[in-house]
Motif scaffolding. Structure first.
Motif, PDB file in Angstrom:
ATOM      1  N   UNK A   1     -49.139 -34.260   5.638  1.00  0.00           N
ATOM      2  CA  UNK A   1     -50.361 -33.903   4.839  1.00  0.00           C
ATOM      3  C   UNK A   1     -51.457 -34.112   5.597  1.00  0.00           C
ATOM      4  N   UNK A   2     -51.800 -35.326   6.544  1.00  0.00           N
ATOM      5  CA  UNK A   2     -52.809 -35.409   7.261  1.00  0.00           C
ATOM      6  C   UNK A   2     -52.975 -34.020   8.610  1.00  0.00           C
ATOM      7  N   UNK A   3     -51.732 -33.869   9.025  1.00  0.00           N
ATOM      8  CA  UNK A   3     -51.934 -32.808   9.920  1.00  0.00           C
ATOM      9  C   UNK A   3     -52.427 -31.550   9.540  1.00  0.00           C
ATOM     10  N   UNK A   4     -51.693 -31.111   8.331  1.00  0.00           N
ATOM     11  CA  UNK A   4     -51.997 -30.021   7.705  1.00  0.00           C
ATOM     12  C   UNK A   4     -53.489 -29.837   7.390  1.00  0.00           C
ATOM     13  N   UNK A   5     -53.888 -31.049   6.731  1.00  0.00           N
ATOM     14  CA  UNK A   5     -55.424 -30.822   6.412  1.00  0.00           C
ATOM     15  C   UNK A   5     -56.314 -30.842   7.443  1.00  0.00           C
ATOM     16  N   UNK A   6     -56.241 -31.769   8.449  1.00  0.00           N
ATOM     17  CA  UNK A   6     -57.055 -31.586   9.661  1.00  0.00           C
ATOM     18  C   UNK A   6     -56.874 -30.189  10.347  1.00  0.00           C
ATOM     19  N   UNK A   7     -55.592 -29.847  10.596  1.00  0.00           N
ATOM     20  CA  UNK A   7     -55.445 -28.543  11.133  1.00  0.00           C
ATOM     21  C   UNK A   7     -56.172 -27.272  10.424  1.00  0.00           C
ATOM     22  N   UNK A   8     -56.110 -27.436   9.127  1.00  0.00           N
ATOM     23  CA  UNK A   8     -56.895 -26.639   8.344  1.00  0.00           C
ATOM     24  C   UNK A   8     -58.287 -26.561   8.464  1.00  0.00           C
ATOM     25  N   UNK A   9     -58.938 -27.825   8.679  1.00  0.00           N
ATOM     26  CA  UNK A   9     -60.421 -27.737   8.685  1.00  0.00           C
ATOM     27  C   UNK A   9     -60.882 -27.243  10.179  1.00  0.00           C
ATOM     28  N   UNK A  10     -60.065 -27.413  11.197  1.00  0.00           N
ATOM     29  CA  UNK A  10     -60.475 -26.933  12.259  1.00  0.00           C
ATOM     30  C   UNK A  10     -60.541 -25.373  12.114  1.00  0.00           C
TER      31      UNK A  10
END
Length: 320
Positions: free
Chosen positions: A107-116
């Motif tokens: 979840x963390x990787x998905x959300x941070x990657x999406x924000x990039x």
């Protein structure tokens, strides 16, 4: 015999210990209260911003649509890490199971990657609005906005699906103590007893790609924007364009700066304490700062907030 550590690792001890921030603090109770207050501020600030944009028709345009998505991402990824950390401190436990750790990491990787990628989409939106104002309604129509947002979420989930399964399938036959307050990939990888150098190189290349594409889009967009602002005849137009773009650039610098430190600098630059401080900055503080940056520096948002407060006071008076 070579599989013995792996078997023992996966059948015997399946929990990790999150050492967290509080073990580093001389006043853990005070720190817990401060983080809880910051967490509430982040939730309330981003939720209010989402509601304002939803309720005010004047804010129904692409820029605020992207800001809504940014606030949603901030609410979600601060909720992935902080509640678990606070509950562990209150309950006096610090364990997290392997499936929970994997889910938190994904979840963390998905959300941070999406924000990039969302920040890159927001930069492109500002480029079109300032450099091509007459074509803006066509170039940034509703379908294009949905495509950009959907692509951001999809590319972020690709990052999560790529890194999480590989990280969690490594054998962890060393200490089960994660020197962090959540399951971040670099912190978990340090527990592996196998050679992870190839995976770390691939992860580095993946992160470079995840950062490089948005940075190129953002840099190009703002280069054209600054050139266009410089050529503007209207001082008021220059001021408004610069105020809008400077807010976005503050968010970009905060978010990307911390990500570059975490995922791109060599391990010699890292210590558990430094890693946790940087992670606090962009997982806890950035979600608080984003609504402040986009509201206090934005006249449209402050006007909508005053309008909502005035309506609330009028309703309260009528009830009395």
């Amino acid at each position: 015999m070579e599989n013995t550590p792996w078997v023992a690792n996966h059948t015997g001890r399946t929990d990790f210990n999150l050492m967290g921030l509080f073990s580093q603090s001389k006043h853990p109770a005070l720190l817990c209260v401060v983080i809880f207050v910051v967490f509430l501020m982040a939730l309330s600030g981003n939720t209010i911003l989402i509601l304002l944009i939803h309720c005010d028709a004047h804010l129904h345009n692409p820029m605020y649509f992207f800001i809504t998505q940014l606030s949603l991402m901030d609410v979600m990824y601060i909720s992935v890490t902080v509640p678990k950390m606070l509950m562990d401190q209150v309950m006096g436990v610090n364990k997290i199971s392997a499936p929970e750790c994997g889910m938190q990491m994904f979840l963390y990787l998905t959300l941070v990657g999406s924000e990039f990628f969302l920040l890159a989409a927001m930069a492109y939106d500002r480029y079109v609005a300032i450099c091509h104002p007459l074509r803006y309604p066509v170039l940034m129509n509703h379908r294009v906005c949905l495509l950009l947002v959907s692509s951001s979420w999809f590319l972020g989930s690709v990052d999560g699906f790529m890194l999480t399964p590989v990280t969690m399938t490594f054998p962890f036959c060393r200490s089960r103590e994660i020197q962090h307050f959540f399951c971040e990939v670099p912190a978990v990888m340090k527990l592996s007893c196998s050679d992870t150098s190839l995976y770390e190189t691939l992860m580095y290349l993946c992160c470079v790609l995840m950062l490089l594409i948005p940075v190129i889009i953002i840099s190009s967009s703002y280069s054209f924007i600054l050139f266009t602002i410089h050529r503007m005849n209207s001082a008021e137009g220059r001021k408004k364009a610069f105020a809008t773009c400077s807010s976005h650039m503050m968010v970009v610098i905060l978010f990307y700066g911390a990500a570059v430190y975490t995922y791109m600098l060599p391990t010699s630059y890292h210590t558990p304490k430094k890693d946790m401080i940087v992670s606090v900055f962009y997982t806890i503080l950035t979600p608080v700062l984003n609504p402040l940056i986009y509201s206090l520096r934005n006249k449209d948002v402050t006007r909508a907030l005053k309008k909502m407060l005035n309506v609330g006071s009028v309703l309260q008076e009528s009830i009395k």
